[in-house]
Design an enzyme around this catalytic site. Structure first.
Site, mmCIF file in Angstrom:
data_model
loop_
_atom_site.group_PDB
_atom_site.id
_atom_site.type_symbol
_atom_site.label_atom_id
_atom_site.label_comp_id
_atom_site.label_asym_id
_atom_site.label_seq_id
_atom_site.Cartn_x
_atom_site.Cartn_y
_atom_site.Cartn_z
ATOM 1 N N ASN A 27 52.824 24.147 44.991
ATOM 2 C CA ASN A 27 51.903 25.566 45.191
ATOM 3 C C ASN A 27 51.707 25.552 46.775
ATOM 4 O OD1 ASN A 27 50.309 27.648 45.568
ATOM 5 N ND2 ASN A 27 48.812 27.025 44.218
ATOM 6 N N ARG A 101 54.780 27.918 42.291
ATOM 7 C CA ARG A 101 54.128 28.984 42.172
ATOM 8 C C ARG A 101 54.469 29.739 43.298
ATOM 9 N NH1 ARG A 101 48.611 30.504 44.512
ATOM 10 N NH2 ARG A 101 48.111 32.261 43.231
ATOM 11 N N HIS A 190 47.236 36.056 39.390
ATOM 12 C CA HIS A 190 46.541 35.039 38.822
ATOM 13 C C HIS A 190 47.501 34.841 37.290
ATOM 14 C CE1 HIS A 190 42.753 35.223 41.075
ATOM 15 N NE2 HIS A 190 43.232 34.110 41.616
ATOM 16 N N ARG A 250 37.077 38.156 50.056
ATOM 17 C CA ARG A 250 37.809 39.462 49.646
ATOM 18 C C ARG A 250 36.762 40.449 49.259
ATOM 19 N NH1 ARG A 250 43.145 37.241 46.726
ATOM 20 N NH2 ARG A 250 42.141 35.253 47.191
ATOM 21 N N ASP A 292 31.390 30.053 49.280
ATOM 22 C CA ASP A 292 31.093 29.053 48.211
ATOM 23 C C ASP A 292 29.859 29.360 47.293
ATOM 24 O OD1 ASP A 292 30.387 26.631 46.844
ATOM 25 O OD2 ASP A 292 32.055 25.722 48.089
ATOM 26 N N GLY A 340 36.542 28.186 39.072
ATOM 27 C CA GLY A 340 35.637 27.254 39.568
ATOM 28 C C GLY A 340 34.124 28.026 39.114
ATOM 29 N N GLU A 395 46.775 25.947 35.613
ATOM 30 C CA GLU A 395 47.854 26.639 36.063
ATOM 31 C C GLU A 395 49.233 25.692 36.369
ATOM 32 O OE1 GLU A 395 44.989 28.152 38.941
ATOM 33 O OE2 GLU A 395 46.583 30.031 39.069
#
Ligand code: ADP
Length: 410
Positions: A27, A101, A190, A250, A292, A340, A395
Site C-alpha cells: 500500500n 492497493r 475503502h 477531512r 486523533d 480504528g 484489507e
C-alpha cells in the site's frame, strides 16, 4: 541505512516453512508504504511500514515472523529506496505475486486486474482524480517491476467494489456531459474494507441471507456503505475521498458553494480551499486539537468544549448518513463497525446509534463494552430491530485474496 539489516534479520530457520506461496501486499502512499507478506491460507504474515519518506527521519519498521521488531533508517530515502530495502527483507520467502492497493480505478475496473502496460498507464492517468495516491501507487508498481520483472503484479482498486452501485446512487445531479465526457460521478472508496467486513458479517451471523448491511469504516478516513447480498448499493464517498462523513482531517460534506464564498470573502485560492478541506478540517478543524479521536476524547472528558462538539458532530453525521444509506437496502440486517474508531471506541458506537433513535435499535451495553482491541462480535440486544457487529477490517487479507483470484491461483 543501518548496517544491521542482514545480521538482525534471522527468520530463516523459524516458521519459514509455514509461509507457503506468500503474496506481498503493498500500500504505497504519498509518504509511506505499508506492506504485508501473507501466506496462501492467510494464516501467517510479516508486516511493516516505511514512513516519513523523503525526510531525514525516513525509516522502515519491520515485524519479523517471530514478532521481533526491527527499525531501519533510510534517511532521505524515497519510494524506490524503501521498496528496494523492503524487497531485500522479504526475498528469502519467495513470494509468488504482488498485490497493490490502488485508491482510484475510475470506471474502467470492477475487479482486481493483472498489471500490464495499459493498466499502469490507467493508474497514472487517474492521478487527476487521486493526486495524492495514484502517483505513489504507480511508483510502487514500477519499483517492483524493475527489481522483479517476472513476478506477476495485480492492482486492487478501492473503487472497484462500488462499481455495482446503480446510476441513481452514483450519478450527481449535474449536466449529463460532465458524466459522459469527463467521468464526473460518484466512485466510492475503502472498497476492500467494506467488502471484507460485510462478507465476514454474513459468515458469522446466524440470520439467513441475503443480508443487507450498513458498513461503517471509521478510521482517519471514514466512509459508510450499503451492501446488499455482497454488492455495494450506495456509499458515502464520491468522486474523491472527501465527500461524505466527517473524518480525522477531512470535512466530508459541505455546501458546494463554500468554494466560491471563501474565494470571494477571503480571497482564498481553490488549492488553498482544497487543502483546508482535506488537511485542516474534520475532528482536527472543529476541536482545534488533533485528528486523533483518542486525544479529542481525552480533552472532551476534561471539559474542552470544542473537543466535545467535534465528537458530537462526528457521531451525528455518521448516524445521519447511516440512516439515509438504509434507504438503499432492500432489507436491513444490521450495522457493521470497523476501522480504528469503529473497532475501538465503545462510546462513539453508542452515540452514533443514539442518533438513529427511530430505528428500534437496542444495544447490549456489556457486549458493546467488551468489543475493542481487535475483537470481533455482535452487540445488539435480543429485542433489537437490527443486528450490530464489530468486525476488525483486514484489507491486506482481502487484497491478497483478490490478487490470487486475479492470477487464477485459487
Ligand atoms: P487509518 O484510516 O489511518 O488506517 P485507523 O483505522 O488506524 O486509521 O484509525 C485511526 C483512528 O482510530 C484515530 O482517530 C484513532 O484515535 C482511533 N482509535 C484507535 N484506537 C482507539 C481507541 N482505543 N479509542 C478511540 N479511538 C481509537
Amino acid at each position: 541505512m543501518s548496517a544491521s539489516l542482514t545480521t538482525t534479520f534471522d527468520d530463516k530457520n523459524t516458521e519459514t516453512s509455514n509461509l507457503i506461496n506468500p503474496t506481498l501486499v503493498l500500500n504505497c502512499g504519498s509518504s509511506s508504504i505499508k506492506y504485508a507478506l501473507i501466506s496462501e491460507d492467510n494464516s501467517i504474515r510479516i508486516t511493516g511500514l516505511a514512513e516519513n519518506l523523503g525526510l531525514d527521519t525516513a525509516r522502515i519498521k519491520h515485524t519479523t515472523l517471530n514478532g521481533d521488531k526491527l527499525e531501519i533508517s533510510i534517511s532521505g530515502g524515497r519510494h524506490q529506496l524503501a521498496l528496494q530495502k523492503i524487497l531485500e527483507l522479504l526475498e528469502q520467502y519467495h513470494f509468488i505475486a504482488v498485490g497493490h492497493r490502488v485508491v482510484h480505478g475510475g470506471r474502467e475496473y470492477s475487479a482486481a486486474v493483472r498489471v500490464d502496460e495499459h493498466v499502469l498507464d490507467e493508474v497514472k492517468r487517474l492521478k487527476i482524480l487521486a493526486p495524492l495516491h495514484n502517483p505513489a501507487h504507480a511508483l510502487g508498481i514500477e519499483a517492483v517491476q524493475a527489481i522483479y520483472p517476472d513476478i506477476p503484479q495485480v492492482v486492487v482498486f478501492d473503487t472497484a467494489f462500488h462499481q455495482t452501485m446503480p446510476p441513481v446512487a452514483f450519478r450527481y445531479p449535474l449536466p449529463k456531459a460532465l458524466y459522459e465526457e469527463h467521468k464526473i460521478r460518484r466512485y466510492g472508496f475503502h472498497g476492500t474494507s467494506h467488502a471484507y467486513v460485510s462478507e465476514r458479517a454474513s459468515e458469522i451471523t446466524e440470520s439467513k441471507g441475503p443480508h443487507g448491511w450498513l458498513t461503517a469504516h471509521l478510521g482517519n478516513g471514514c466512509s459508510a456503505t450499503a451492501v446488499y447480498d455482497g454488492k455495494s448499493f450506495d456509499t458515502s464517498m464520491g468522486l474523491t475521498p472527501l465527500e461524505g462523513l466527517m473524518m480525522g482531517t477531512r470535512s466530508g460534506d459541505v455546501d458546494p458553494s463554500l468554494h466560491i464564498h471563501l474565494k470571494r470573502q477571503l480571497g482564498m485560492s481553490l488549492e488553498e480551499i482544497d487543502a483546508m478541506l482535506n488537511n485542516e478540517s474534520g475532528l482536527l478543524g472543529v476541536s482545534g486539537l488533533s485528528n486523533d479521536l483518542r486525544t479529542v476524547e481525552q480533552a472532551a472528558n476534561e471539559g474542552h468544549a470544542d473537543a466535545k462538539l467535534a465528537i458530537e458532530m462526528f457521531c451525528y453525521r455518521v448516524g445521519k448518513y447511516l440512516a439515509s444509506l438504509s434507504c438503499a437496502l432492500p432489507e436491513f440486517t444490521g450495522i457493521v463497525f470497523t476501522g480504528g474508531i469503529g473497532e475501538n471506541s465503545v462510546t462513539t458506537r453508542t452515540s452514533i446509534l443514539e442518533v438513529m433513535r427511530h430505528f428500534g435499535i437496542k444495544v447490549d451495553a456489556d457486549k458493546n463494552a467488551s468489543l475493542f482491541g481487535g475483537s470481533e462480535g455482535s452487540f445488539h440486544a435480543d429485542n433489537s430491530s437490527i443486528e450490530l457487529w464489530v468486525v476488525p477490517t483486514d484489507e491486506e487479507c482481502r487484497i491478497a485474496q483478490e490478487t490470487r483470484e486475479a492470477l487464477g491461483l485459487l
